[in-house]
Design an enzyme around this catalytic site. Structure first.
Site, mmCIF file in Angstrom:
data_model
loop_
_atom_site.group_PDB
_atom_site.id
_atom_site.type_symbol
_atom_site.label_atom_id
_atom_site.label_comp_id
_atom_site.label_asym_id
_atom_site.label_seq_id
_atom_site.Cartn_x
_atom_site.Cartn_y
_atom_site.Cartn_z
ATOM 1 N N GLU A 156 0.828 -1.202 0.000
ATOM 2 C CA GLU A 156 0.000 0.000 0.000
ATOM 3 C C GLU A 156 0.861 1.251 0.000
ATOM 4 O OE1 GLU A 156 -3.323 -1.976 2.883
ATOM 5 O OE2 GLU A 156 -2.424 -0.059 3.390
ATOM 6 N N CYS A 209 3.420 8.424 1.547
ATOM 7 C CA CYS A 209 3.752 7.483 2.614
ATOM 8 C C CYS A 209 4.051 6.141 1.940
ATOM 9 C CB CYS A 209 2.528 7.413 3.522
ATOM 10 S SG CYS A 209 2.656 6.214 4.798
ATOM 11 N N CYS A 269 4.884 -7.081 7.828
ATOM 12 C CA CYS A 269 5.857 -6.624 8.823
ATOM 13 C C CYS A 269 6.030 -7.698 9.884
ATOM 14 C CB CYS A 269 5.388 -5.322 9.467
ATOM 15 S SG CYS A 269 6.593 -4.657 10.640
ATOM 16 N N CYS A 320 2.966 -5.397 15.826
ATOM 17 C CA CYS A 320 2.201 -4.538 16.750
ATOM 18 C C CYS A 320 0.722 -4.909 16.612
ATOM 19 C CB CYS A 320 2.418 -3.071 16.397
ATOM 20 S SG CYS A 320 4.167 -2.609 16.337
ATOM 21 N N CYS A 341 -1.894 -2.844 14.506
ATOM 22 C CA CYS A 341 -1.530 -2.487 13.126
ATOM 23 C C CYS A 341 -1.903 -3.612 12.164
ATOM 24 C CB CYS A 341 -0.035 -2.195 13.076
ATOM 25 S SG CYS A 341 0.620 -2.042 11.406
ATOM 26 N N GLY A 378 5.632 -2.146 6.904
ATOM 27 C CA GLY A 378 6.990 -2.631 7.117
ATOM 28 C C GLY A 378 7.827 -1.789 8.048
ATOM 29 N N GLU A 379 8.906 -2.392 8.535
ATOM 30 C CA GLU A 379 9.856 -1.704 9.411
ATOM 31 C C GLU A 379 11.091 -1.357 8.562
ATOM 32 O OE1 GLU A 379 10.315 -0.259 12.345
ATOM 33 O OE2 GLU A 379 12.376 -0.042 11.692
ATOM 34 N N SER A 405 10.535 6.189 9.502
ATOM 35 C CA SER A 405 9.844 5.924 10.766
ATOM 36 C C SER A 405 10.197 4.521 11.235
ATOM 37 C CB SER A 405 8.333 6.049 10.540
ATOM 38 O OG SER A 405 7.633 5.694 11.713
ATOM 39 N N SER A 465 8.365 5.453 16.613
ATOM 40 C CA SER A 465 6.997 5.165 17.057
ATOM 41 C C SER A 465 7.051 4.668 18.493
ATOM 42 C CB SER A 465 6.377 4.098 16.154
ATOM 43 O OG SER A 465 6.367 4.568 14.831
ATOM 44 N N LEU A 466 6.648 5.531 19.414
ATOM 45 C CA LEU A 466 6.817 5.229 20.841
ATOM 46 C C LEU A 466 5.564 4.566 21.420
ATOM 47 C CD1 LEU A 466 9.299 5.776 22.514
ATOM 48 C CD2 LEU A 466 8.287 7.931 23.239
ATOM 49 N N HIS A 467 4.458 5.260 21.401
ATOM 50 C CA HIS A 467 3.136 4.776 21.828
ATOM 51 C C HIS A 467 3.000 4.429 23.311
ATOM 52 C CE1 HIS A 467 2.564 4.833 17.603
ATOM 53 N NE2 HIS A 467 3.014 3.625 17.344
ATOM 54 N N ASN A 510 -6.260 4.599 14.148
ATOM 55 C CA ASN A 510 -7.179 4.112 13.111
ATOM 56 C C ASN A 510 -7.684 2.745 13.543
ATOM 57 O OD1 ASN A 510 -7.410 5.833 10.631
ATOM 58 N ND2 ASN A 510 -5.200 5.835 10.924
ATOM 59 N N CYS A 567 -1.862 1.916 7.977
ATOM 60 C CA CYS A 567 -1.035 1.015 7.190
ATOM 61 C C CYS A 567 -1.529 -0.432 7.230
ATOM 62 C CB CYS A 567 0.433 1.163 7.580
ATOM 63 S SG CYS A 567 1.081 0.219 8.910
HETATM 64 N N1 SAH Z 1 7.183 0.216 11.081
HETATM 65 C C1 SAH Z 1 7.413 1.594 11.169
HETATM 66 C C2 SAH Z 1 6.834 2.401 10.021
HETATM 67 C C3 SAH Z 1 5.502 1.972 9.503
HETATM 68 S S1 SAH Z 1 4.139 2.182 10.613
HETATM 69 C C4 SAH Z 1 6.900 2.125 12.509
HETATM 70 O O1 SAH Z 1 6.222 1.398 13.214
HETATM 71 O O2 SAH Z 1 7.221 3.257 12.808
HETATM 72 C C5 SAH Z 1 3.905 3.936 10.560
HETATM 73 C C6 SAH Z 1 3.176 4.508 11.758
HETATM 74 O O3 SAH Z 1 1.787 4.101 11.739
HETATM 75 C C7 SAH Z 1 3.733 4.029 13.097
HETATM 76 O O4 SAH Z 1 3.857 5.132 13.980
HETATM 77 C C8 SAH Z 1 2.667 3.066 13.558
HETATM 78 O O5 SAH Z 1 2.707 2.861 14.932
HETATM 79 C C9 SAH Z 1 1.410 3.751 13.052
HETATM 80 N N2 SAH Z 1 0.217 2.898 13.034
HETATM 81 C C10 SAH Z 1 0.096 1.643 12.588
HETATM 82 N N3 SAH Z 1 -1.178 1.196 12.737
HETATM 83 C C11 SAH Z 1 -1.869 2.210 13.296
HETATM 84 C C12 SAH Z 1 -3.216 2.387 13.693
HETATM 85 N N4 SAH Z 1 -4.113 1.408 13.573
HETATM 86 N N5 SAH Z 1 -3.580 3.568 14.221
HETATM 87 C C13 SAH Z 1 -2.679 4.574 14.355
HETATM 88 N N6 SAH Z 1 -1.378 4.482 13.992
HETATM 89 C C14 SAH Z 1 -0.972 3.314 13.476
HETATM 90 FE FE1 SF4 Z 2 5.307 -3.087 11.718
HETATM 91 FE FE2 SF4 Z 2 5.173 -0.441 12.164
HETATM 92 FE FE3 SF4 Z 2 2.931 -1.932 11.885
HETATM 93 FE FE4 SF4 Z 2 4.441 -2.211 14.086
HETATM 94 S S1 SF4 Z 2 3.324 -0.356 13.439
HETATM 95 S S2 SF4 Z 2 3.581 -3.882 12.858
HETATM 96 S S3 SF4 Z 2 6.474 -1.926 13.236
HETATM 97 S S4 SF4 Z 2 4.450 -1.549 10.340
#
Ligand code: SAH
Ligand code: SF4
Length: 357
Positions: A94, A108, A115, A119, A122, A164-165, A196, A219-221, A295, A338
């Site tokens: 995507e 983006c 990935c 997480c 995601c 992806g990472e 990221s 991406s801390l969260h 999301n 994503c």
């Molecule tokens: N893997 C990398 C880059 C891709 S994800 C990373 O994790 O940083 C890009 C961003 O989208 C990250 O900050 C991730 O935590 C966030 N993300 C993924 N799924 C999400 C969701 N359902 N709601 C909000 N942010 C989300």
């Molecule tokens: Fe992978 Fe980033 Fe999604 Fe976590 S948030 S599963 S690291 S793409």
């Protein structure tokens, strides 16, 4: 299936020069050829009308023009566009185009198919890892959207925030960023390209040594290890104290402020106490916090925080002198988080097979 083709945007300028010479063409034609691909939005070698016809015919025998094919394109009422793209081996990824105002757009891009980090909130994490993307597969996502822009519209930012990472596909990501930055390539400033990461420390350290001026987002969260272990499983291997130290070292090496992404999930990581913990963790670091509206990806445990709770979280950070922005979530109506479009596309395929409408 036969092997992976070589795509035009896999190659650096000098590699295109060499290829042209082996085909009996002058090497200087490499620059205009690449300008057609990166700047003049060509769709095929055939379009490159100032190259001799003989070269245009020879090139496709040795190089494939583009590595991505549109399967689906969704356009949101807010202008966000999301594409599901097919690769040479049938894998899908995507890519999202996000309007940034005044004719500027961000793209983006994905760096992997799926990935491995996993997480739970995601959609990409839930599908698991299939493979890394190659250099062309990354560059061509940007070119795919560049071709859709009208006169006066430009791509001002590229963010590696798709599937992806990126730091676990380091070499291809850095080479692709190089092509997107190069004067013979897409020509976008390195400062406008952001990687990221979920916190892959060896990649952050390596990036710091390159002195490339790329932007870094982490991406801390969560600001405590127990919660972050659950939200971002990579934290079990690379815990917060080490992540913050590596990020601080990157800031010092690059001279650039780092961005921390923090998606707000209702009742999970959005209390004022958790905002205070976050402020304490980031104290003294040259950083900016992006609060993202979560999301919804179909799992009840990961609902977005309400606007009031999100605003209170932001206010608490501001009170503690953390630079913070509360982001509107764009493109919700087209599943812009994503991995979501890919999952829904696969589900529709499954539904079609099983007769669900
Ligand atoms: N893997 C990398 C880059 C891709 S994800 C990373 O994790 O940083 C890009 C961003 O989208 C990250 O900050 C991730 O935590 C966030 N993300 C993924 N799924 C999400 C969701 N359902 N709601 C909000 N942010 C989300
Ligand atoms: Fe992978 Fe980033 Fe999604 Fe976590 S948030 S599963 S690291 S793409």
């Amino acid at each position: 299936m036969s092997g992976r083709p070589t795509f035009l945007t896999d190659l650096r300028l000098e590699q295109v020069e060499q290829l042209l010479q082996t085909l009996g063409e002058p090497g200087w034609r490499a620059k205009p050829l690449l300008a057609w691909a990166y700047q003049k939005k060509a769709d095929s070698f055939e379009c490159m009308t100032d190259l001799p016809k003989a070269s245009r015919e020879k090139l496709p025998e040795n190089l494939t023009f583009s590595s991505v094919k549109e399967l689906e394109l969704l356009v949101s009422h807010d202008g966000t566009r999301k594409a599901l793209l097919e690769l040479w081996d049938g894998c899908t990824i995507e890519t999202v185009l996000v309007p940034a105002g005044r004719g500027q757009f961000s793209v983006c891009v994905s760096s992997q198919v799926g990935c491995a980090v996993g997480c739970p909130f995601c959609a990409s994490g839930r599908t698991g890892f299939e493979r890394n993307l190659g250099v062309a597969e990354i560059c061509d996502q940007v070119l795919y959207f560049a071709k859709q822009l009208c006169q006066g519209e430009t791509i001002g930012n590229i963010v590696f925030m798709g599937m992806g990472e990126p730091l676990t596909n380091y070499l291809d990501v850095i080479q692709a960023a190089g092509h997107l930055n190069a004067p013979w390539g897409f020509g976008l400033g390195a400062r406008n390209i952001t990687i990221s990461t979920a916190g892959y420390i060896p990649g952050i350290e390596k990036l710091g040594r390159e002195k490339l001026q790329l932007g870094l987002a982490v991406s801390l969260h969560a600001a405590d290890n127990a919660l972050r272990n659950r939200l971002v499983p990579l934290n079990r291997k690379y815990p917060l104290d080490k992540l913050i130290a590596a990020t601080d070292a990157y800031v010092r090496a690059s001279g650039r402020r780092v961005t921390f992404e923090y998606a707000l999930f209702a009742g999970v990581n959005d209390s004022p106490e958790q905002a205070r913990q976050l402020a304490l963790l980031l104290r003294g670091l040259n950083c900016h916090v992006n609060l993202i509206g979560a999301n919804f990806t179909g799992e009840d445990s990961w609902q977005a925080s309400s606007p009031d709770v999100a605003a209170a979280f932001e206010a608490e950070l501001k009170r503690l002198r953390i630079t913070v922005t509360l982001r509107k979530s764009l493109g919700r109506d087209i599943k812009a988080a994503c991995g979501q479009l890919k999952s829904s596309h696969q589900q529709r395929g499954i539904d079609a097979l099983t007769g669900v409408s």
